[in-house]
Scaffold this active site. Structure first.
Site, PDB file in Angstrom:
ATOM      1  N   CYS A   1       2.624  -5.090   7.023  1.00  0.00           N
ATOM      2  CA  CYS A   1       2.331  -4.767   5.622  1.00  0.00           C
ATOM      3  C   CYS A   1       3.514  -4.051   4.982  1.00  0.00           C
ATOM      4  O   CYS A   1       4.429  -3.588   5.670  1.00  0.00           O
ATOM      5  CB  CYS A   1       1.078  -3.896   5.536  1.00  0.00           C
ATOM      6  SG  CYS A   1      -0.455  -4.818   5.793  1.00  0.00           S
TER       7      CYS A   1
ATOM      8  N   HIS B   1       0.821  -1.215   0.000  1.00  0.00           N
ATOM      9  CA  HIS B   1       0.000   0.000   0.000  1.00  0.00           C
ATOM     10  C   HIS B   1       0.854   1.263   0.000  1.00  0.00           C
ATOM     11  O   HIS B   1       2.048   1.254   0.304  1.00  0.00           O
ATOM     12  CB  HIS B   1      -0.966   0.007   1.189  1.00  0.00           C
ATOM     13  CG  HIS B   1      -0.303   0.053   2.535  1.00  0.00           C
ATOM     14  ND1 HIS B   1       0.091   1.231   3.130  1.00  0.00           N
ATOM     15  CD2 HIS B   1       0.014  -0.922   3.425  1.00  0.00           C
ATOM     16  CE1 HIS B   1       0.630   0.986   4.314  1.00  0.00           C
ATOM     17  NE2 HIS B   1       0.597  -0.316   4.517  1.00  0.00           N
TER      18      HIS B   1
END
Length: 552
Positions: free
Chosen positions: A473, A454
């Site tokens: 992440c 992301h």
């Protein structure tokens, strides 16, 4: 390490030597005057006898029996009493197992070579004891090949133990052996085409051989730590040490006695810094000295651990795939197995590792909302909300009962001081916007770790060399470049429409026409396209875990 079955073989070989010494000239004359059998065979009884004497090898029993039964028990490694080229090739591979990153103690290499040479002296002999010795050695060499093939070409059976969750490459040792034996039987035979190994493995192997040579010569020594930074143009006795150290890995630098920090030395030092993930200043500082002073023996173990990981990876990628190397803090894009481009990334902290696994990107999400993981909600956001009742509202956080995600709850309706980790039954979702930690786009691929790629509003963190800041992440430095690249490859990029979407702050899912594989890997050493060896810190301690448990 001597195997028990070699004692069994040794008795036979001693008998051979005694018989041969008693009448060496006469026996040799018999060998040359008597017609040899066309095909030599072993039998099931002899194979079973081997496993009775070697119970630790029983796991190979069915494979060995099937292998010989399928060839009607014909010997595999000799023909008409003479060893075939494959036998010499395989024995040489086993003899040089240290070039594959393992200790010489892994296999009884000296015993194998000794008995091979000894039996070679009795090639074409039809004396019963010589024939029996060849049969026994044939079985022994086949089993040794199976062991070697699994260890060198496939690696350990349980990489999950070392936090590696990419589907492991598998090989069939019996089929591999049959393929090798069916190759042309000439003196130029090479099994290299059968090696199911990556190019990176081959390059690291070459580096390992070089580093073992340096170790045998006594290593590259240490550089004295200075109380000040040594800069280009300086003169110091430490510069002589630096020149000597860098000459081991530099193709242009010579280990002369000069104490002057000249331009050639600056170039070599900058290259070293670049290849070790340091600031490429060309200045000798304490961080650089620490890397320079890592002993060659430790680098050998580091290379060996990473060669093991290359054994686990599938052999071929797809036409287009992504690879994120955690210790490098980098994402790489590959087309047709060739490196296309790369970008910097941020990965998980030491206490919240980014997991090692693979899957396929299916969706791009523009203006993503953030479904806060429960661990973050409980340990980080809940205490903040208790201190500041307006925290969730101010940060555009919606609150839901975990089993009712359709209806948000107003934060003021919750008695926050009564909520704790044990009774926490809420879900926090942050709506799209400039403060959303997922930024403008995320890339989704199914996994049980709840990990994805992301964007991030915290762009300043990419200026750091070591970027372990996330909860697991992977944050991208250039997310829109990757989004455009993937969509253009599939004819889906429409710049005006996507720019309009981004201005709306509305969450939009876009499904790719073709899934794109992504591999999240962990390599602390590798070779770049110019064949420079790179090293990085073992940020999760996974190299050391491998080194401690495997016999490198």
């Amino acid at each position: 390490m001597k195997s028990k079955h070699l004692l069994f073989l040794l008795f036979t070989f001693i008998s051979i030597i005694i018989l041969s010494c008693k009448g060496k000239v006469n026996s040799q004359k018999k060998v040359h005057t008597v017609k040899l059998p066309g095909i030599e065979r072993t039998d099931e009884n002899l194979i079973n006898l081997y496993f009775q004497n070697q119970p630790e090898d029983t796991i190979w029993r069915e494979d060995i029996l099937t292998f010989y039964k399928n060839r009607n028990y014909k010997l595999a490694w000799s023909y008409k009493g003479k060893f075939i080229p494959q036998a010499n090739y395989v024995i040489n591979m086993i003899k040089n197992i240290d070039e594959e990153g393992f200790s010489m103690e892994c296999f009884p290499t000296n015993d194998i070579w000794h008995h091979y040479i000894q039996l070679s002296d009795y090639q074409k002999s039809i004396l019963p004891e010589h024939i029996k010795a060849r049969e026994e050695f044939d079985i022994f060499l086949s089993i040794t090949f199976f062991k070697y093939a699994r260890k060198i070409w496939a690696g350990i059976n349980n990489p999950e133990k070392y936090d590696w969750f990419i589907t492991k490459k598998t090989i069939n040792e019996r089929e591999l052996l049959m393929s090798i034996l069916k190759a042309e039987l000439d003196s130029t035979f090479s099994a290299s085409k059968f090696h199911p190994l990556h190019r990176q493995y081959k390059l690291l192997k070459e580096t390992l051989i070089q580093y073992r040579k340096i170790a045998r010569q006594g290593g590259w020594g240490n550089i004295t730590k200075s109380t000040y930074k040594i800069k280009p143009g300086d003169t110091s006795s430490i510069i002589k040490q630096l020149r000597y150290r860098l000459a081991f890995e530099s193709k242009v630098l010579k280990a002369d006695t000069s104490n002057y920090f000249d331009s050639t030395l600056v170039f070599a030092l900058k290259k070293f810094q670049f290849c070790h993930g340091l600031e490429t200043t060309g200045i000798l500082d304490s961080y650089t000295i620490d890397e320079l002073n890592i002993p060659v023996e430790k680098r050998i173990l580091q290379i060996s651990a990473n060669m093991e990981r290359w054994r686990w990876l599938p052999e071929k990628g797809s036409d287009l795939y992504l690879a994120i190397n955690i210790p490098e803090f980098a994402l790489h894009v590959y087309e047709e197995n060739k490196h296309a481009w790369q970008m910097n990334v941020i990965v998980g902290k030491t206490l919240s590792h980014t997991p090692i696994f693979s899957n396929e990107i299916q969706f791009l999400v523009f203006n993503p909302s953030w479904n806060v993981p429960k661990s973050i909600a409980v340990k980080e956001l809940l205490p903040l909300q208790k201190k500041d009742p307006a925290y969730l509202t101010r940060n555009n956080m919606q609150v839901f009962m975990s089993n009712k995600l359709n209806t948000p709850i107003h934060p003021d309706s919750i008695i926050w001081h009564s909520i704790n980790e044990q009774n926490f039954n809420l879900t926090f979702i942050q709506t799209p916007g400039p403060e959303n930690p997922l930024g403008k786009v995320k890339f989704l691929f199914p996994n049980t770790f709840d990990v994805y790629l992301h964007d991030t509003p915290a762009k300043h963190l990419f200026t750091q060399k070591e970027r372990g800041f996330s909860h697991g992440c992977i944050r991208l430095e250039e997310p829109m470049k990757l989004a455009q690249y993937l969509l253009e490859k599939q004819g889906m990029w429409k710049e005006k429409e996507i720019n309009k979407l981004l201005e709306m702050d509305k969450e939009v899912y876009m499904k790719l026409k073709k899934k794109v594989p992504v591999y999240i890997v962990y390599f602390t050493t590798w070779m770049d396209s110019n064949e420079n060896v790179h090293f990085r810190k073992d940020i999760y301690g996974l190299d050391q875990k491998l080194i401690d448990e495997l016999n490198f």
